[in-house]
Design an enzyme around this catalytic site. Sequence first.
Site, PDB file in Angstrom:
ATOM      1  N   ILE A 158     -16.932  50.423 -45.408  1.00 27.93           N
ATOM      2  CA  ILE A 158     -18.231  50.907 -45.903  1.00 27.93           C
ATOM      3  C   ILE A 158     -19.409  50.317 -45.111  1.00 27.93           C
ATOM      4  O   ILE A 158     -20.468  50.940 -45.026  1.00 27.93           O
ATOM      5  CB  ILE A 158     -18.350  50.634 -47.429  1.00 27.93           C
ATOM      6  CG1 ILE A 158     -19.388  51.566 -48.061  1.00 27.93           C
ATOM      7  CG2 ILE A 158     -18.660  49.165 -47.718  1.00 27.93           C
ATOM      8  CD1 ILE A 158     -19.339  51.581 -49.589  1.00 27.93           C
ATOM      9  N   ASN A 171     -20.448  40.436 -57.952  1.00 26.97           N
ATOM     10  CA  ASN A 171     -20.279  39.711 -59.224  1.00 26.97           C
ATOM     11  C   ASN A 171     -21.678  39.419 -59.754  1.00 26.97           C
ATOM     12  O   ASN A 171     -22.675  39.619 -59.051  1.00 26.97           O
ATOM     13  CB  ASN A 171     -19.449  38.437 -59.031  1.00 26.97           C
ATOM     14  CG  ASN A 171     -20.095  37.493 -58.046  1.00 26.97           C
ATOM     15  OD1 ASN A 171     -21.180  36.971 -58.290  1.00 26.97           O
ATOM     16  ND2 ASN A 171     -19.459  37.275 -56.904  1.00 26.97           N
ATOM     17  N   ASP A 226     -17.731  42.864 -51.153  1.00 30.31           N
ATOM     18  CA  ASP A 226     -18.951  42.039 -51.282  1.00 30.31           C
ATOM     19  C   ASP A 226     -19.091  41.108 -50.066  1.00 30.31           C
ATOM     20  O   ASP A 226     -20.153  41.045 -49.421  1.00 30.31           O
ATOM     21  CB  ASP A 226     -18.817  41.234 -52.588  1.00 30.31           C
ATOM     22  CG  ASP A 226     -20.109  40.574 -53.040  1.00 30.31           C
ATOM     23  OD1 ASP A 226     -21.168  40.858 -52.452  1.00 30.31           O
ATOM     24  OD2 ASP A 226     -20.045  39.778 -54.002  1.00 30.31           O
ATOM     25  N   SER A 257     -14.433  47.684 -58.959  1.00 29.74           N
ATOM     26  CA  SER A 257     -13.524  47.006 -59.919  1.00 29.74           C
ATOM     27  C   SER A 257     -12.034  47.127 -59.610  1.00 29.74           C
ATOM     28  O   SER A 257     -11.229  46.528 -60.322  1.00 29.74           O
ATOM     29  CB  SER A 257     -13.738  47.488 -61.369  1.00 29.74           C
ATOM     30  OG  SER A 257     -14.840  46.840 -61.956  1.00 29.74           O
ATOM     31  N   VAL A 297     -10.140  42.829 -56.677  1.00 28.13           N
ATOM     32  CA  VAL A 297      -9.965  41.560 -57.393  1.00 28.13           C
ATOM     33  C   VAL A 297     -10.062  41.750 -58.917  1.00 28.13           C
ATOM     34  O   VAL A 297      -9.360  41.075 -59.675  1.00 28.13           O
ATOM     35  CB  VAL A 297     -11.050  40.552 -56.936  1.00 28.13           C
ATOM     36  CG1 VAL A 297     -11.000  39.277 -57.755  1.00 28.13           C
ATOM     37  CG2 VAL A 297     -10.889  40.215 -55.465  1.00 28.13           C
TER      38      VAL A 297
HETATM   39  N1  AR6 Z   1     -15.168  48.786 -47.151  1.00 27.42           N
HETATM   40  C1  AR6 Z   1     -14.789  49.567 -48.200  1.00 27.42           C
HETATM   41  N2  AR6 Z   1     -14.043  49.118 -49.223  1.00 27.42           N
HETATM   42  C2  AR6 Z   1     -13.609  47.848 -49.177  1.00 27.42           C
HETATM   43  C3  AR6 Z   1     -13.951  46.955 -48.116  1.00 27.42           C
HETATM   44  C4  AR6 Z   1     -14.766  47.490 -47.072  1.00 27.42           C
HETATM   45  N3  AR6 Z   1     -15.145  46.735 -46.040  1.00 27.42           N
HETATM   46  N4  AR6 Z   1     -13.380  45.745 -48.369  1.00 27.42           N
HETATM   47  C5  AR6 Z   1     -12.690  45.867 -49.518  1.00 27.42           C
HETATM   48  N5  AR6 Z   1     -12.823  47.133 -50.012  1.00 27.42           N
HETATM   49  P1  AR6 Z   1     -13.200  44.206 -54.482  1.00 27.42           P
HETATM   50  P2  AR6 Z   1     -13.947  44.315 -57.342  1.00 27.42           P
HETATM   51  C6  AR6 Z   1     -12.263  47.730 -51.236  1.00 27.42           C
HETATM   52  O1  AR6 Z   1     -12.168  43.185 -54.755  1.00 27.42           O
HETATM   53  O2  AR6 Z   1     -12.557  44.657 -57.720  1.00 27.42           O
HETATM   54  C7  AR6 Z   1     -15.759  40.043 -55.026  1.00 27.42           C
HETATM   55  O3  AR6 Z   1     -15.371  38.728 -54.739  1.00 27.42           O
HETATM   56  C8  AR6 Z   1     -11.042  47.105 -51.862  1.00 27.42           C
HETATM   57  O4  AR6 Z   1      -9.879  47.476 -51.137  1.00 27.42           O
HETATM   58  O5  AR6 Z   1     -14.068  44.042 -53.288  1.00 27.42           O
HETATM   59  O6  AR6 Z   1     -15.073  45.098 -57.961  1.00 27.42           O
HETATM   60  C9  AR6 Z   1     -17.045  40.112 -55.825  1.00 27.42           C
HETATM   61  O7  AR6 Z   1     -17.939  39.058 -55.488  1.00 27.42           O
HETATM   62  C10 AR6 Z   1     -11.101  47.738 -53.253  1.00 27.42           C
HETATM   63  O8  AR6 Z   1     -10.559  49.048 -53.203  1.00 27.42           O
HETATM   64  O9  AR6 Z   1     -14.227  44.400 -55.743  1.00 27.42           O
HETATM   65  C11 AR6 Z   1     -16.568  40.008 -57.231  1.00 27.42           C
HETATM   66  O10 AR6 Z   1     -16.342  38.663 -57.608  1.00 27.42           O
HETATM   67  C12 AR6 Z   1     -12.593  47.865 -53.536  1.00 27.42           C
HETATM   68  O11 AR6 Z   1     -13.242  47.635 -52.264  1.00 27.42           O
HETATM   69  C13 AR6 Z   1     -15.242  40.738 -57.213  1.00 27.42           C
HETATM   70  O12 AR6 Z   1     -14.777  40.644 -55.863  1.00 27.42           O
HETATM   71  C14 AR6 Z   1     -13.130  46.859 -54.538  1.00 27.42           C
HETATM   72  O13 AR6 Z   1     -12.453  45.611 -54.388  1.00 27.42           O
HETATM   73  C15 AR6 Z   1     -15.399  42.185 -57.547  1.00 27.42           C
HETATM   74  O14 AR6 Z   1     -14.131  42.780 -57.652  1.00 27.42           O
END
Ligand code: AR6
Length: 167
Positions: free
Chosen positions: A16, A29, A39, A123, A126
């Site tokens: 993204i 978060n 993030d 969501s 993680v």
């Molecule tokens: N581009 C697009 N999507 C991505 C990328 C990227 N570069 N990197 C990861 N994803 P997550 P959450 C996807 O864990 O579940 C953080 O530490 C990933 O594969 O990023 O909402 C925050 O600070 C997944 O499909 O977010 C919070 O503490 C999606 O993004 C916590 O994680 C969301 O995964 C939020 O958890």
Amino acid sequence: MSQPPGKRLQILQADITTLHVDAIVNAANSSLLGGGGVDGAIHRAAGPQLVEECRTVGGCPTGQARLTHGHRLPAGYVIHTVGPVWRGGGHGEDDLLLSCYRSVFAIVTARPDIHSIAFPSISTGVYGFPIARASRIALRAMLDFLQDNAYVEKVIACCYSSADRRT
Ligand code: AR6
């Protein structure tokens, strides 16, 4: 005449942080001070000015959203939203996830300079929300928004893995 809602919704597999859109959404978060996953990638690509700006925002409750600039990102804005942590599905997770999408769209509605926006799968990393269930909520919210907002040209569901894109 704008295109019908289905034609303005795109499902992509991409990082993204590389997308040239007016705004990207961050799955943050509640501190808004960075983390892992998408993030972390967004903060790394935007540079240290993003966390400085986030410090002035003062956090964000689950289900709400906050706007910042994109700094070094190709996207002009980042809209940070805080998704629910999955706790089995009986703790209001669906409503909170829907509220994330609606809160982001409320910001977009108030900013006529945002014509294109990309969302990660909020969501479902993680925070553990099941991808199929989250996808239904996300796509329904995107189509409902496009139905009511003809001036938004593109909403992108940006998936990181090919399995997520297929779902
Ligand atoms: N581009 C697009 N999507 C991505 C990328 C990227 N570069 N990197 C990861 N994803 P997550 P959450 C996807 O864990 O579940 C953080 O530490 C990933 O594969 O990023 O909402 C925050 O600070 C997944 O499909 O977010 C919070 O503490 C999606 O993004 C916590 O994680 C969301 O995964 C939020 O958890």
